[in-house]
Design an enzyme around this catalytic site. Structure first.
Site, PDB file in Angstrom:
ATOM      1  CB  CYS A  97      -1.379   6.796   2.510  1.00 43.67           C
ATOM      2  SG  CYS A  97      -0.033   6.031   3.403  1.00 43.67           S
TER       3      CYS A  97
ATOM      4  CD  GLU B 297      -1.700   2.330   1.855  1.00 42.00           C
ATOM      5  OE1 GLU B 297      -1.444   3.324   1.130  1.00 42.00           O
ATOM      6  OE2 GLU B 297      -1.686   2.352   3.088  1.00 42.00           O
TER       7      GLU B 297
END
Length: 990
Positions: free
Chosen positions: A784, A750
């Protein structure tokens, strides 16, 4: 006198206990049957002679909010007036009218004409998502103009005037028709996002008070004059508990200037009620102002505030306010309302994981509380002049009954445009007076106000809605709320926040930092904390560690699944108990703010519980269909030793999530935390070991990623790697795994993203500003999911950008341990320097919209920055900090999505629009993992918003989702020939 927080009870108490207290207080104080008999003639008269079509009662009868037509009308009223460009107005109108059926018969002539006009107009509008031709466009523009006019007409029914002068003229006209009316003017506007907004609202209030004063009689009691209602959140852009000192320093003088002007003409000035988390702050402001009133305007009895009966602390609040009045030898005017933020209060309590709701969850309970509050107000008649705002005929009759017993002066209140029919009958009694709460302002400014009123009164359970529904009989309409409320048998349709996810998975417990009892343990833990040292591993340690993990695998993998899941649940419970210490560690080591720290600990707890539950679902043997005489079963088990490499920006939540997923599926773990945050990882490992995870099944190896991390990935015994971090490092890991001999090793990665938000011209600017500031600048932009690229429609870009600029300037950058801080330093000098290089480039290539205008208070502190760039393609790199790039767009929004897709990142996307079909179409076209519509883009919740992207943003599957654990598992199909030793017994016995 003690502060409100010291006098008021805890806001999150069990509803049943509070309800029992309210019912006990009303015992003997009210005969509901007599009140219902008193109210029944009013109801009959309204039903026999209903108010005009545009009155709320008739509008709800024709278009109930629960219907597609009512919802379409509400959304058009909320958005259409602010849309400046014709193309978007056509699309919005088509989207909303296209989903509703206005062809049905209506009762009144005006209603029939309105329905017919809207139904006919639908034939001229394009289908949602289609592009109309020239003739269709001409027809569509005509329809939009007509619809716009209809919405403006609707606005006129709920806004007394567009200026205070116009409003006062309308008020004078109403008084000629009904002598015993007074008005409290409310200058329309939502909470300020910028200081410019706040000063504009302040000027509006001053102008209104001056206008009202010109027609007031200073010799009369304030209750006999018109007055004004003010919102404190409109007068300060940071009206929140965390900014307490600043609010007291800046806001109190502003409000005092209004008080002095109102007192000079003996007007009533009421501070409106707002959300529960602002209550103590509102009382602090009110108490400071009361002190000034006592010192300088002691004869003025027009100062007051609104009180919300739906709050479980309402009665105690009345007692506190009465005590304050007695302390200062004053008399306050107090308006009792039911409350207009119910849905927001419920959602906030659920999102924060609070122990209970701060408001009653059922309408009869709120009605009981209202009556108990009325009794408390009458009992405090020496300190409070009571005002009762209600449209419920039964409640009005009950108030009149209580007042007759007390012999205490009071007044009733209603909203302009609502309750007219009932009050037409009530005011036939010349001894009853009514004050109309009258919004004033441009129709486009009524948006949020009108929607709140429609939602509040459009619910099927509301009196206004049921009054308009003649199928609701008199006994049902005027049923006693006391008889409906039984504390011992509360069966709320709402689960309590701890039970939000059902009995199998408790919600993690959160904290409300506006509550002293919740934040004090955090501050104490921080003061006492010494960050522990963590021994650093070397690359040479990797082979030994991996060998130990491989040897431990068989034992852990064969540990019953139920025991592995129970281990995670024990760790979650221990983590919940350690909340203050873990939060303090996140603040000290990772530079987290307190709210972010609490959210992160909760996310880690949620990961542990969610994966424990999901493993029991995913790993249960699955019988498969097949031919007779054999059994086929699909089974899952662990793969072996996994390397878990986690980042510094979520050093507890992501670390715990990776480790928990690997462990519960039977794998052993070599955990490599970020170099910057090893102590947090060490605490998590200790909790898991204490919960029952064997030492060799979970090993912590702290050290540099390019040495220790790389050495771990390179080991032959590694069965899988899960990584969260930069795209560049993910590719290095991918290549390292591909270069190894032996089994093909899975990688779950990720990574980051150039996360965009698309804003069209139907979006509410205040909502956009809130979402952008939270998404781009919260956590110093070190998420993120953080917003990196804002794409705003050219027709509204100037206003939206200006509001974001103003809101960002109000943010506090500083020490994360300070509750008032909004964003702390970036993680380290390397990150600070990298952001600095990007800023130098943007200064040279883009137009600065928001630049640092003050010296940093701490090293590595980056203030929020914004730059306007020429196009989406220019935003080629993720800047991992509080830096936002802005692009204007026009034309087809689908083209914007295509340009975003071309960047090849695909993590998060925000869409701000009131066009439902557009939102769905854009989300469907976007190649991103998480799409958020009309909200911020951060804070994905485990099991609710599974998180992860595609393309350059990761491999999937999504963390915290139902497909994540399978990736950690090896699958085995077991086929057994059941006829090998003879026939098929199942057939013989069938």
């Amino acid at each position: 006198m003690p502060r409100a927080q010291d006098r008021l009870p805890f806001p999150y108490r069990p509803e049943a206990g509070v309800l029992a207290q309210r019912l006990s207080a009303l015992r003997g104080a009210l005969d509901w049957a007599v009140a219902a008999d008193h109210a029944a003639p009013w109801v009959r008269a309204v039903r026999e002679n209903p108010p005009p079509f545009w009155a709320m009662e008739s509008l709800l009868k024709e278009y109930p909010i629960s219907s597609a037509e009512g919802l379409a009308l509400m959304r058009l009223a909320e958005a259409l007036l602010r849309v400046p460009d014709a193309e978007t107005a056509i699309a919005l109108t088509a989207d909303q009218l296209g989903r509703a059926d206005f062809d049905g018969a209506a009762d009144s002539t005006l209603a029939r004409l309105s329905s017919t006009a809207i139904a006919m107009s639908k034939h001229f509008l394009p289908h949602a998502g289609s592009e109309p031709g020239l003739m269709a466009k001409l027809g569509a523009k005509t329809v939009v103009a007509a619809t716009l006019r209809a919405v403006q007409l609707l606005g006129r029914q709920f806004v007394l005037g567009q200026t205070i002068e116009e409003g006062m003229k309308e008020a004078a006209s109403a008084r000629r028709r009904q002598a015993n009316l007074r008005f409290s003017f409310d200058m329309l506007g939502e909470g300020a996002r910028t200081d410019e907004d706040a000063l504009r609202y302040l000027a509006s209030y001053r102008n209104a008070i001056a206008a009202i004063a010109r027609s007031a009689d200073p010799a009369r009691h304030p209750g006999q004059n018109d007055g004004i209602s003010i919102k404190l959140s409109a007068l300060h852009p940071r009206y929140e508990d965390a900014q307490h000192d600043r609010v007291m320093r800046e806001l109190v003088p502003r409000v005092w200037s209004l008080c002095e002007a109102a007192a000079a003409s003996n007007l009533n000035l009421t501070i409106d009620a707002e959300e529960v988390d602002r209550l103590e702050l509102s009382l602090a402001v009110f108490e400071a102002l009361a002190t000034r009133v006592a010192q300088h305007r002691s004869q003025w009895q027009g100062f007051g505030l609104a009180l919300q009966a739906y709050q479980t602390r309402a009665v105690e609040l009345i007692e506190h306010v009465a005590g304050l009045a007695r302390q200062h030898q004053l008399k306050f005017m107090c308006r009792l309302v039911k409350g207009a933020y119910w849905d927001a209060e419920i959602k906030r309590a659920q999102e924060l994981g609070l122990p209970a709701y701060p408001v009653f969850t059922q309408k009869p309970h709120t009605d009981v509380s209202y009556l108990a509050c009325a009794r408390a107000l009458f009992a405090a008649h020496d300190a409070i002049h009571p005002q009762f705002a209600t449209h419920n005929a039964g409640t009005i009759a009950a108030i009149l009954q209580m007042a007759a017993k007390q012999g205490t002066p009071f007044e009733l209140q209603r909203l302009h445009g609502m309750g007219e029919g009932i009050y037409r009958e009530v005011l036939k009694n010349p001894g009853v007076s009514c004050r109309v709460y009258a919004p004033v302002g441009a129709h486009r400014d009524l948006l949020a106000y009108l929607v709140r009123r429609l939602l509040e009164n459009g619910a099927n359970s509301s009196f206004v809605h049921q009054l308009a529904d003649e199928s609701v009989g008199m006994d049902e309409l005027l049923v006693s709320p006391l008889a409906q409320s039984r504390p011992e048998a509360i069966a709320s349709t709402l689960p309590l926040p701890p039970d939000l996810y059902g009995p199998a998975r408790p919600n993690s417990e959160g904290l409300d930092l506006a509550v002293v009892a919740h934040r004090e343990p955090l501050l104490a833990a921080h003061a006492a904390l010494v960050v522990p040292a963590v021994a650093e591993a070397r690359a040479a340690d990797a082979p030994v560690a991996v060998d130990a993990a491989v040897r431990a695998f068989a034992g852990w993998n064969h540990t019953p699944l139920a025991e592995r899941a129970a281990t995670l649940r024990r760790a979650a419970d221990a983590m919940q108990q350690q909340m203050p210490r873990l939060c303090a560690l996140l603040v000290k080591e990772a530079h987290k703010g307190w709210n972010d720290a609490v959210s992160e600990v909760r996310e880690a707890i949620d990961f542990l519980r969610y994966y424990a539950n999901d493993a029991e679902r995913v790993m249960a043997p699955q019988a498969l269909p097949g031919p007779t005489g054999e059994s086929n079963t699909l089974r899952l088990e662990g793969r072996g030793a996994w390397v878990c490499i986690s980042p510094w920006n979520f050093p507890l939540a992501i670390f715990t999530g990776q480790v928990a997923a690997a462990l519960v599926t039977g794998n052993t773990v070599l955990a490599k935390p970020a170099e910057q945050t090893p102590a947090i990882a060490l605490e998590a490992v200790k909790l898991l070991h204490a919960a029952g995870v064997p030492a060799d099944a979970l090993q912590l190896l702290h050290g540099p990623g390019d040495t220790v991390g790389a050495a771990l990935v390179a080991q032959a015994g590694v069965a899988g790697v899960v990584f969260t971090g930069s795209t560049q490092v993910a590719k290095l890991i991918q290549r390292a795994l591909a270069a190894k001999d032996g089994p093909i090793v899975p990688l779950i990665a990720e990574t980051g993203g150039i996360n965009a938000m698309l804003v069209d011209s139907t979006a509410l600017p205040e909502q956009v500003a809130d979402a952008v500031v939270q998404s781009a600048f919260r956590s110093a932009g070190q998420r993120c999911s953080a917003l990196r690229l804002l794409c705003v429609h050219e027709a509204v870009a100037d206003g939206v950008i200006a509001m974001i600029q103003g809101a960002a300037k109000e943010l506090v950058a500083g020490d994360p341990a300070d509750l008032a801080t909004d964003l702390g330093p970036v993680i380290d000098a390397e990150a600070f320097e990298a952001i600095g290089r990007h800023l130098q480039r943007l200064h040279a290539q883009a137009r600065p919209l928001l630049d640092a205008n003050r010296s940093p208070a701490l090293p590595q502190l980056v203030a929020p920055r914004m730059y306007e760039v020429g196009g989406i393609a220019e935003v080629a790199q993720e800047i991992f900090g509080p830096v936002l790039q802005v692009v204007r767009w026009g034309g087809d929004p689908m083209g914007v999505i295509q340009q975003i897709n071309a960047l090849s990142y695909g993590l998060t996307l925000g869409i701000q629009t009131r066009i439902d079909s557009r939102a769905l179409a854009l989300a469907g076209a976007a190649r991103v993992g998480n799409v958020y519509v009309n909200r911020n883009m951060i804070g994905a919740v485990v099991g609710v918003q599974p998180f992860g992207g595609e393309g350059l943003s990761g491999t999937g599957p999504k963390a915290g989702g139902p497909h994540y654990l399978q990736r950690f598992c090896a699958e085995q199909t077991l086929t057994i020939n059941t006829t090998a030793a003879g026939g098929n017994v199942a057939l013989f016995t069938g």
